[in-house]
Design a protein around this motif. Structure first.
Motif, PDB file in Angstrom:
ATOM      1  N   PRO A 192       0.796  -1.244   0.000  1.00  9.38           N
ATOM      2  CA  PRO A 192       0.000   0.000   0.000  1.00  9.38           C
ATOM      3  C   PRO A 192       0.827   1.292   0.000  1.00  9.38           C
ATOM      4  CG  PRO A 192       0.179  -0.815   2.225  1.00  9.38           C
ATOM      5  CD  PRO A 192       0.935  -1.796   1.361  1.00  9.38           C
ATOM      6  N   TRP A 193       2.100   1.180  -0.400  1.00  9.85           N
ATOM      7  CA  TRP A 193       2.970   2.347  -0.394  1.00  9.85           C
ATOM      8  C   TRP A 193       3.045   2.997  -1.764  1.00  9.85           C
ATOM      9  CZ3 TRP A 193       4.547   3.601   4.374  1.00  9.85           C
ATOM     10  CH2 TRP A 193       4.630   2.588   5.339  1.00  9.85           C
ATOM     11  N   MET A 194       3.419   4.251  -1.810  1.00 11.55           N
ATOM     12  CA  MET A 194       3.803   4.902  -3.052  1.00 11.55           C
ATOM     13  C   MET A 194       4.393   6.270  -2.737  1.00 11.55           C
ATOM     14  SD  MET A 194       0.267   6.256  -4.886  1.00 11.55           S
ATOM     15  CE  MET A 194       1.197   6.891  -6.275  1.00 11.55           C
ATOM     16  N   LEU A 195       5.200   6.782  -3.652  1.00 14.44           N
ATOM     17  CA  LEU A 195       5.725   8.136  -3.551  1.00 14.44           C
ATOM     18  C   LEU A 195       4.762   9.072  -4.265  1.00 14.44           C
ATOM     19  CD1 LEU A 195       9.533   7.568  -4.238  1.00 14.44           C
ATOM     20  CD2 LEU A 195       8.432   7.995  -2.046  1.00 14.44           C
ATOM     21  N   ALA A 196       4.454  10.186  -3.637  1.00  9.12           N
ATOM     22  CA  ALA A 196       3.481  11.113  -4.222  1.00  9.12           C
ATOM     23  C   ALA A 196       3.872  12.547  -3.899  1.00  9.12           C
ATOM     24  CB  ALA A 196       2.079  10.820  -3.690  1.00  9.12           C
ATOM     25  N   LYS A 197       3.470  13.451  -4.792  1.00 10.70           N
ATOM     26  CA  LYS A 197       3.670  14.881  -4.559  1.00 10.70           C
ATOM     27  C   LYS A 197       2.570  15.390  -3.636  1.00 10.70           C
ATOM     28  CE  LYS A 197       3.774  16.347  -8.841  1.00 10.70           C
ATOM     29  NZ  LYS A 197       3.925  17.301  -9.970  1.00 10.70           N
ATOM     30  N   LEU A 198       2.972  16.055  -2.571  1.00 10.34           N
ATOM     31  CA  LEU A 198       1.988  16.596  -1.637  1.00 10.34           C
ATOM     32  C   LEU A 198       1.527  17.983  -2.048  1.00 10.34           C
ATOM     33  CD1 LEU A 198       3.488  15.499   1.805  1.00 10.34           C
ATOM     34  CD2 LEU A 198       1.867  14.300   0.326  1.00 10.34           C
ATOM     35  N   PRO A 253       1.215  20.666  -5.488  1.00  9.03           N
ATOM     36  CA  PRO A 253       1.309  20.745  -6.956  1.00  9.03           C
ATOM     37  C   PRO A 253       2.437  21.644  -7.437  1.00  9.03           C
ATOM     38  CG  PRO A 253      -0.585  21.990  -6.147  1.00  9.03           C
ATOM     39  CD  PRO A 253      -0.063  21.214  -4.983  1.00  9.03           C
ATOM     40  N   ASP A 254       2.908  22.566  -6.590  1.00  8.76           N
ATOM     41  CA  ASP A 254       3.959  23.487  -6.999  1.00  8.76           C
ATOM     42  C   ASP A 254       5.353  22.969  -6.637  1.00  8.76           C
ATOM     43  OD1 ASP A 254       3.590  23.689  -4.292  1.00  8.76           O
ATOM     44  OD2 ASP A 254       3.875  25.864  -4.204  1.00  8.76           O
ATOM     45  N   SER A 255       5.449  21.694  -6.230  1.00 16.16           N
ATOM     46  CA  SER A 255       6.738  21.117  -5.850  1.00 16.16           C
ATOM     47  C   SER A 255       6.907  19.759  -6.515  1.00 16.16           C
ATOM     48  CB  SER A 255       6.825  20.975  -4.332  1.00 16.16           C
ATOM     49  OG  SER A 255       7.990  20.259  -3.961  1.00 16.16           O
ATOM     50  N   GLU A 256       8.146  19.458  -6.902  1.00 13.77           N
ATOM     51  CA  GLU A 256       8.450  18.160  -7.505  1.00 13.77           C
ATOM     52  C   GLU A 256       8.879  17.137  -6.460  1.00 13.77           C
ATOM     53  OE1 GLU A 256       7.953  17.280 -10.700  1.00 13.77           O
ATOM     54  OE2 GLU A 256       7.034  19.273 -10.872  1.00 13.77           O
ATOM     55  N   ASP A 257       8.956  17.551  -5.196  1.00 14.71           N
ATOM     56  CA  ASP A 257       9.376  16.638  -4.135  1.00 14.71           C
ATOM     57  C   ASP A 257       8.338  15.536  -3.929  1.00 14.71           C
ATOM     58  OD1 ASP A 257      11.632  18.149  -3.748  1.00 14.71           O
ATOM     59  OD2 ASP A 257      10.777  19.320  -2.100  1.00 14.71           O
ATOM     60  N   LEU A 258       8.818  14.323  -3.730  1.00 16.48           N
ATOM     61  CA  LEU A 258       7.944  13.179  -3.505  1.00 16.48           C
ATOM     62  C   LEU A 258       8.062  12.729  -2.054  1.00 16.48           C
ATOM     63  CD1 LEU A 258       8.702  11.074  -6.719  1.00 16.48           C
ATOM     64  CD2 LEU A 258       6.753  12.576  -6.307  1.00 16.48           C
ATOM     65  N   SER A 259       6.935  12.391  -1.451  1.00 16.45           N
ATOM     66  CA  SER A 259       6.901  11.922  -0.072  1.00 16.45           C
ATOM     67  C   SER A 259       6.370  10.495  -0.028  1.00 16.45           C
ATOM     68  CB  SER A 259       6.005  12.826   0.784  1.00 16.45           C
ATOM     69  OG  SER A 259       6.502  14.151   0.819  1.00 16.45           O
ATOM     70  N   LEU A 260       6.875   9.733   0.931  1.00 14.45           N
ATOM     71  CA  LEU A 260       6.397   8.360   1.097  1.00 14.45           C
ATOM     72  C   LEU A 260       4.997   8.385   1.718  1.00 14.45           C
ATOM     73  CD1 LEU A 260       7.037   5.344   0.843  1.00 14.45           C
ATOM     74  CD2 LEU A 260       7.980   5.434   3.167  1.00 14.45           C
ATOM     75  N   CYS A 261       4.043   7.798   0.999  1.00 12.17           N
ATOM     76  CA  CYS A 261       2.648   7.782   1.448  1.00 12.17           C
ATOM     77  C   CYS A 261       2.158   6.336   1.499  1.00 12.17           C
ATOM     78  CB  CYS A 261       1.766   8.599   0.504  1.00 12.17           C
ATOM     79  SG  CYS A 261       2.241  10.346   0.363  1.00 12.17           S
ATOM     80  N   PHE A 262       1.026   6.135   2.169  1.00 10.08           N
ATOM     81  CA  PHE A 262       0.447   4.802   2.241  1.00 10.08           C
ATOM     82  C   PHE A 262      -1.074   4.908   2.231  1.00 10.08           C
ATOM     83  CE2 PHE A 262       0.582   6.264   6.584  1.00 10.08           C
ATOM     84  CZ  PHE A 262      -0.537   5.725   7.200  1.00 10.08           C
ATOM     85  N   ASP A 263      -1.699   3.787   1.878  1.00 16.57           N
ATOM     86  CA  ASP A 263      -3.157   3.697   1.872  1.00 16.57           C
ATOM     87  C   ASP A 263      -3.611   3.273   3.267  1.00 16.57           C
ATOM     88  OD1 ASP A 263      -5.830   3.148   1.575  1.00 16.57           O
ATOM     89  OD2 ASP A 263      -5.612   1.983  -0.272  1.00 16.57           O
ATOM     90  N   PRO A 264      -4.257   4.169   4.020  1.00 15.88           N
ATOM     91  CA  PRO A 264      -4.646   3.828   5.394  1.00 15.88           C
ATOM     92  C   PRO A 264      -5.743   2.771   5.479  1.00 15.88           C
ATOM     93  CG  PRO A 264      -5.575   5.944   4.763  1.00 15.88           C
ATOM     94  CD  PRO A 264      -4.656   5.537   3.649  1.00 15.88           C
ATOM     95  N   THR A 265      -6.387   2.448   4.356  1.00  8.98           N
ATOM     96  CA  THR A 265      -7.418   1.410   4.377  1.00  8.98           C
ATOM     97  C   THR A 265      -6.823   0.005   4.275  1.00  8.98           C
ATOM     98  OG1 THR A 265      -7.804   1.346   1.982  1.00  8.98           O
ATOM     99  CG2 THR A 265      -8.985   3.035   3.250  1.00  8.98           C
ATOM    100  N   SER A 266      -5.510  -0.083   4.028  1.00  9.20           N
ATOM    101  CA  SER A 266      -4.870  -1.389   3.907  1.00  9.20           C
ATOM    102  C   SER A 266      -4.774  -2.070   5.269  1.00  9.20           C
ATOM    103  CB  SER A 266      -3.466  -1.232   3.317  1.00  9.20           C
ATOM    104  OG  SER A 266      -2.728  -2.429   3.450  1.00  9.20           O
ATOM    105  N   PRO A 267      -5.049  -3.379   5.339  1.00  7.63           N
ATOM    106  CA  PRO A 267      -4.915  -4.108   6.608  1.00  7.63           C
ATOM    107  C   PRO A 267      -3.469  -4.384   6.979  1.00  7.63           C
ATOM    108  CG  PRO A 267      -5.542  -5.616   4.853  1.00  7.63           C
ATOM    109  CD  PRO A 267      -5.576  -4.242   4.253  1.00  7.63           C
TER     110      PRO A 267
END
Length: 267
Positions: A104-110, A112-126
């Motif tokens: 349930p992980w992925m890198l995503a931009k938090l 829109p005006d930045s190219e930095d990627l943050s480690l995110c997760f799907d909180p619905t995952s068991p």
């Protein structure tokens, strides 16, 4: 903390939260025995780094439309995945795409005006939560070794996705992609089952490439990837027969009716 809107999320993800050493300091991750989200997903995004191992198990196709992406075809009909049972457990030997292993992980931009990627997760995952058991995501307030490994895997995936995008753009520049069609004849129907809605390499145009173009795709590593894709298409019938064997195949129409046809729709 605000989560991403669901309608902007890729397949499998119901929500996204950035991993935080404040909000999730007590969170752990644990093994799950099945992947129910896979049961109705017949086409999974694939990177070019995976073409060679994946082509032994399932067809590799390209999605239709103006911005095609490679897909591993785990079923020929919408909602059918022949490689997992109804609970989402693997039925046998299979190649599991990195896209699936990343969840349930992925890198995503938090922002829109930045190219930095943050480690995110799907909180619905068991697999992730404030559990009493499992491996910690943080130790002494810092990312654990496991979390660092997750970050590295996601970074590698993003790099492979970028290489894959360039590979597809090169195919388009050489006009090597065409609309695909596969007809499968069976003893139970007079007319073949025809599958469309995907793209594939045009072998005729590949053979007609100029010498300099052929030399270029051989030297830059594209040619083995193209061959892996083409070889994998021979598995279309195997997937069809697996669907039939699982009772999930298409229903034959009477000879007087329209040709039985199904679409291999892209993810």
């Amino acid at each position: 903390m605000a989560s991403a809107p669901a309608n902007n999320l890729p397949i499998f993800y119901n929500d996204l939260l950035p991993l935080s050493s404040v909000d999730h300091v007590d969170y752990r991750t644990r093994q799950v025995e099945s992947a129910p989200f896979l049961t109705t997903q017949h086409a999974i995004p694939l990177t070019i780094d995976e073409f060679v191992p994946a082509q032994r198990f399932a067809p590799i196709i390209f999605s239709a439309g103006g911005d095609p992406v490679p897909l591993l075809l785990m079923g020929l009909n919408e909602g059918v995945n022949t490689f997992v049972d109804d609970e989402g457990k693997l039925r046998g030997p299979a190649y599991v795409p990195a896209y699936v292993r990343r969840y349930p992980w992925m890198l995503a931009k938090l922002r829109p005006d930045s190219e930095d990627l943050s480690l995110c997760f799907d909180p619905t995952s068991p697999a992730i939560g404030a559990f009493d058991d499992g491996q910690p995501l943080f130790e002494d307030g810092k990312p654990s070794e496991l979390t660092q490994g997750v970050m590295k895997f996601c970074e590698d995936f993003e790099q492979a996705a970028a290489r894959t995008g360039q590979f597809v753009r090169d195919l388009q520049d050489m006009d090597l992609l065409m609309d695909g069609e596969v007809a499968i004849q069976t003893p139970v129907a007079e007319q073949p089952f025809v599958y469309r809605g995907f793209r594939m390499i045009n072998e005729e145009k590949l053979r007609d490439l100029r010498g300099d173009q052929l030399r270029k795709i051989n030297q830059n590593g594209m040619l083995p990837l193209i061959h892996a894709h083409l070889f994998s298409l021979q598995l279309m019938r195997d997937i069809f027969e697996a669907q039939v064997g699982q009772g999930k195949g298409p229903i034959a129409l009477p000879a007087a009716a329209a040709e039985p046809a199904s679409e291999v729709a892209g993810a």
